[in-house]
Structures are given as structure tokens and as C-alpha cells.
Design a protein around this motif. Structure first.
Motif, PDB file in Angstrom:
ATOM      1  N   LEU A   1       0.854  -1.192   0.192  1.00  0.00           N
ATOM      2  CA  LEU A   1       0.084  -0.123  -0.150  1.00  0.00           C
ATOM      3  C   LEU A   1       0.912   1.183   0.158  1.00  0.00           C
ATOM      4  N   ARG A   2       2.015   1.202   0.597  1.00  0.00           N
ATOM      5  CA  ARG A   2       2.927   2.489   0.658  1.00  0.00           C
ATOM      6  C   ARG A   2       3.477   2.665  -0.793  1.00  0.00           C
ATOM      7  N   LYS A   3       3.780   1.446  -1.428  1.00  0.00           N
ATOM      8  CA  LYS A   3       4.280   1.514  -2.610  1.00  0.00           C
ATOM      9  C   LYS A   3       3.021   2.105  -3.782  1.00  0.00           C
ATOM     10  N   ILE A   4       1.932   2.029  -3.559  1.00  0.00           N
ATOM     11  CA  ILE A   4       0.940   2.596  -4.335  1.00  0.00           C
ATOM     12  C   ILE A   4       0.976   4.301  -4.153  1.00  0.00           C
ATOM     13  N   GLY A   5       1.315   4.625  -2.622  1.00  0.00           N
ATOM     14  CA  GLY A   5       1.145   6.024  -2.356  1.00  0.00           C
ATOM     15  C   GLY A   5       0.470   6.328  -1.096  1.00  0.00           C
ATOM     16  N   ILE A   6      -0.125   5.283  -0.450  1.00  0.00           N
ATOM     17  CA  ILE A   6      -1.186   5.627   0.710  1.00  0.00           C
ATOM     18  C   ILE A   6      -0.432   6.024   1.773  1.00  0.00           C
ATOM     19  N   ASP A   7      -0.760   7.036   2.399  1.00  0.00           N
ATOM     20  CA  ASP A   7      -0.142   7.282   3.620  1.00  0.00           C
ATOM     21  C   ASP A   7      -0.553   6.759   4.714  1.00  0.00           C
ATOM     22  N   PHE A   8       0.325   6.657   5.710  1.00  0.00           N
ATOM     23  CA  PHE A   8       0.075   5.850   7.078  1.00  0.00           C
ATOM     24  C   PHE A   8       0.227   6.747   8.155  1.00  0.00           C
ATOM     25  N   GLU A   9      -0.380   6.398   9.285  1.00  0.00           N
ATOM     26  CA  GLU A   9      -0.026   7.107  10.619  1.00  0.00           C
ATOM     27  C   GLU A   9       0.351   5.837  11.571  1.00  0.00           C
ATOM     28  N   THR A  10       1.447   6.086  12.320  1.00  0.00           N
ATOM     29  CA  THR A  10       1.781   4.907  13.398  1.00  0.00           C
ATOM     30  C   THR A  10       1.074   5.122  14.575  1.00  0.00           C
ATOM     31  N   LYS A  11       0.258   4.339  14.878  1.00  0.00           N
ATOM     32  CA  LYS A  11      -0.215   4.468  16.347  1.00  0.00           C
ATOM     33  C   LYS A  11       0.188   3.729  17.461  1.00  0.00           C
ATOM     34  N   PHE A  12       0.531   4.456  18.766  1.00  0.00           N
ATOM     35  CA  PHE A  12       1.098   3.875  19.847  1.00  0.00           C
ATOM     36  C   PHE A  12       0.111   3.951  20.990  1.00  0.00           C
ATOM     37  N   GLY A  13      -1.022   3.070  20.779  1.00  0.00           N
ATOM     38  CA  GLY A  13      -1.983   2.716  21.961  1.00  0.00           C
ATOM     39  C   GLY A  13      -2.975   3.981  21.824  1.00  0.00           C
ATOM     40  N   THR A  14      -3.391   4.296  20.535  1.00  0.00           N
ATOM     41  CA  THR A  14      -4.316   5.585  20.251  1.00  0.00           C
ATOM     42  C   THR A  14      -5.423   4.945  19.427  1.00  0.00           C
TER      43      THR A  14
END
Length: 429
Positions: free
Chosen positions: A415-428
Motif C-alpha cells: 500500500l505504501r508503494k501505491i502511495g497511501i499514507d499511514f500514521e503509526t499508532k502507539f496505543g491510540t
């Protein structure tokens, strides 16, 4: 007066029995928690509950409804005693009488990547939508609603000529709901599922466990007024919906890539390529099972997770892997009548497994119920046999079924290769 003494004695006996049972359960939960921590298995892999220590009164309702036995009561409060088994379906959230639970992704130690999506479930890549567990929603009712709303949004998009209006990837609650919505709006759709069954994560629940705790709205079908329903009944219902509506599902079809093409996309799978205006990703977070890449692996007798040990009665079974899931599968199957179980692991020793599983495996091996082959690997899977290599020597074993417990490959890199942005969740949330 004698009656009063009798009633008092009965009440006292009930209190004593309850107290003893409660104390025993608390000690069991504490022991389970210690084992998880010592085995390095205290980090939940996906959506999971956190408990508000002020609101939680330790009623145990969350532990009672948890299908995986992941929740216990320690020091009078709810806690994940078996975090690695939590699959985030949210039954605990609905069962809590004091709103003491919230479902979150990640922990302070271990972050989990969640894609950015809009209020209409569209990613930052126009035309690619995400619904359900992959986007952060493990609850069945809400996942199904997301699938329905995503189709309603993407059908309004302008686009050029394409073979399909939408390709739906994954046939869990979100994908099934999306497929019905696509039919309802008369869209040209393609619904693909990498496994041989519908239901997604629900299909992998333990037998007879509660799979749904709230009604859900499905296009064509209407409102499904399930309260609490066992996994088998829910899957049976979905199969009936597929049969009655004629929903088309392509099983054993795995998405391999998505590429931009004009105003739309080309979705490439292991069976071909599809040109589409939009893509709806509704697969779970378990990812694609890690394959062995050996001849014969495409045989129907090869599966990647144990669902029901009883189905292997009287069979010769090979389990591959060295984690808790592999050990637990081998142990469970070995308890069935007439089974012959072999556990193959490529390394010289089992690491990061629960002490309890290690002990049970050693007991089963000593009793002759399980053959353990360390430093071994499959060379070829045949119709009635399997060939393994161990320390340079080739072994041929009679075999009826192979269960590969080698983990999964998450879709995040694709999905990152497609260009989709992610957010890393740390217990949220």
C-alpha cells in the motif's frame, strides 16, 4: 429458627464455593499474564482493549464474552492476559457495563500503521478506498457499514472507460457488505478473496464463539437483527445471503499489485489483471500467509491456520512452524483420536514460546503423540506423502494434511508503494 440456620448454612456454603472459585480464577489469570510476559507475547498484534482503572470494577463480563480467552481479571481490574490471541472484534467493549473499555491500535512499545482515510473512506490516493479492519475497524457491524458507505461514495466518482467500476479486495464483513452494495447500485464489480472461504477474520474465530453483538444494515438484505450470534450461525447466514442474492466471489484469488492507469487502476492478482475505476481494500490485518514456496504447496490439503482440530481425526498431519500457534495446533490435533502428528521447525530450538506450550509439547512428545523434527524443512508436498530434509537427510512421511503456521505478510509495504499514507499508532484510537 432451624430454617434460619439452614438458610444461613446454604448461603455460607455458596459464598465459600464462589470465593474459592474466584480465587482460583484470579490465580489462573495472574499465571497466564506472567507466562505471556515471560514468553515475550504481551504485545497485542492488532486492535485491542485498554481498561480504564477508575471505571473498571472487575465484573468479568469482558472476560466472559472474549472468544479467545485473551482477557482476565487481575488485582480487581480487567487486563489482557493473553494479548497475542486478541483479534479485536470488540465483544468486550459491548459487554462492559461501565464503559471502562476503549479499543486502540498499538502500544507504547509497539506501534501499528493505520492508513489515512477520509470521512468517505477514501485514502489520499483518489479512487482507492479502505473499509473494515485494515482501516482500523474490527467491529463487525461498523466494518459492514463502512463497506456500504464506501461503495456509496465511490459510485459517484467520475471516471473514464474501465472494465469494472470497482474491484473489492477481501471478503470479510466489509467486503461482503460492499459487494451487496455494488449489486444494489448496479455497479460492475469484482470481489476477490485470497482464501477459500468468506468471513475474513470471523472465519478464524474458535468454534461456537460469539461473533456479533449488534444489528447490521446490508443493502438488498435490509437490517439483520442479530444480537449475539455464534460464529457458525453468522457464517451460515452469510453463505445464505450469497446464495440468495447471487453475489459473485472469486476465491483463491490474491491481490499482488495495484498500478495507476489513466483515470483508474489495474489490479493484478495471481489469476489475472483487472482495469477498474476504483478499488476498495477490505482485507484484514492478518495479511497474506507466508508461503513455503515448495512444490505441491497449492494442494487443497495445505492450510495456514488451524480452525477445528476435530476435522483431523484419524489423519497423518504435518504442522510447520516454531511459534505458539504451531505448537498449539500440533498439541490440539494430537489430542484427537487416531491422529499421527509431526511438528517441523527450521531452527534448532523453539524460542519466544509460552512455557506452558513448551511443557505440553514435551509431554506429548514423550508420550509418543507428536514427533518433533528440528532443523528440518519441507522439500515437496505429494498427494499422500510429504518429503522433508533434516540435517542433510531426506525423510518421507505419510501425510493427509499440512498446516503451515509461519506468520503473515502484512499489506502495508504494498500500500505504501501505491502511495497511501499511514500514521503509526502507539496505543491510540
Amino acid at each position: 429458627m432451624n430454617y434460619l440456620y439452614l438458610y444461613a448454612a446454604i448461603i455460607l456454603a455458596v459464598i465459600v464455593l464462589y470465593s474459592r472459585r474466584h480465587v482460583k480464577k484470579v490465580e489462573t489469570d495472574k499465571s497466564q499474564l506472567r507466562e505471556s510476559i515471560q514468553g515475550g507475547m504481551a504485545e497485542p498484534p492488532s486492535l485491542h482493549p485498554v481498561f480504564d482503572p477508575v471505571r473498571c470494577i472487575g465484573s468479568g463480563s469482558c472476560a466472559t464474552v472474549c472468544p479467545e480467552g485473551a482477557i482476565g481479571i487481575v488485582n480487581g481490574r480487567g487486563v489482557l492476559i493473553n494479548a497475542s490471541h486478541c483479534i479485536g472484534h470488540g465483544a468486550c467493549l459491548a459487554a462492559c457495563p461501565h464503559d471502562a473499555i476503549k479499543l486502540v491500535f498499538g502500544t507504547e512499545k509497539r506501534g501499528i500503521d493505520i492508513p489515512h482515510i477520509s470521512g468517505e473512506f477514501e485514502t489520499n490516493v483518489p479512487g482507492i478506498f479502505i473499509a473494515g479492519e485494515l482501516g482500523g475497524m474490527g467491529l463487525i457491524r461498523k466494518a459492514a457499514e463502512q463497506g456500504r458507505q464506501a461503495i456509496n461514495a465511490l459510485r459517484k466518482r467520475d471516471g473514464g472507460q474501465a472494465e469494472y467500476d470497482v474491484v473489492i479486495v477481501g471478503c470479510g464483513p466489509a467486503g461482503l457488505s460492499a459487494g451487496l452494495s455494488a449489486m444494489h447500485h448496479k455497479l460492475r464489480y469484482k470481489l476477490i478473496e485470497q482464501e477459500d472461504s468468506l468471513g475474513g477474520t470471523v472465519y478464524h474465530y474458535p468454534r461456537n464463539k460469539i461473533a456479533m453483538t449488534a444489528p447490521v444494515v446490508l443493502d438488498i438484505v435490509g437490517t439483520v437483527k442479530f444480537g449475539e450470534v455464534q460464529k457458525e450461525k453468522l457464517l451460515e447466514f452469510w453463505l445464505g445471503v450469497v446464495e440468495k442474492t447471487g453475489l459473485q466471489i472469486s476465491f483463491h484469488e490474491r491481490m499482488e499489485s495495484i498500478e495507476k492507469s489513466g483515470d483508474g487502476f489495474v489490479v493484478q492478482t495471481n489469476k489475472g489483471g483487472y482495469v477498474t475505476r476504483s478499488v476498495l481494500l477490505s482485507m484484514g490485518r492478518r495479511g497474506t500467509p507466508r508461503k513455503l514456496d515448495v512444490p505441491g504447496e497449492d494442494s487443497p490439503k495445505v492450510v495456514y491456520r488451524l480452525i477445528d482440530p476435530e476435522q483431523y481425526k484419524g489423519q497423518s498431519v504435518l504442522v510447520v512452524g516454531g511459534g505458539d500457534s504451531a505448537l498449539e495446533a500440533a498439541i490440539a490435533i494430537a489430542e484427537q483420536d487416531g491422529t499421527t502428528v509431526t511438528l517441523s521447525y527450521r531452527s534448532a530450538a523453539f524460542s519466544r514460546v509460552k512455557p506452558k506450550n513448551r511443557t505440553l509439547l514435551e509431554q506429548a512428545e514423550k508420550a509418543g503423540r507428536i514427533q518433533v523434527l528440528l532443523n528440518s524443512g519441507i522439500k515437496e508436498i505429494l498427494e499422500k506423502e510429504v518429503q522433508l530434509e533434516q540435517n542433510g537427510q531426506l525423510h518421507t512421511l505419510a501425510n493427509d494434511a499440512v498446516i503451515v503456521c509461519a506468520g503473515g505478510l502484512l499489506p502495508t509495504p504494498l500500500l505504501r508503494k501505491i502511495g497511501i499514507d499511514f500514521e503509526t499508532k502507539f496505543g491510540t484510537v
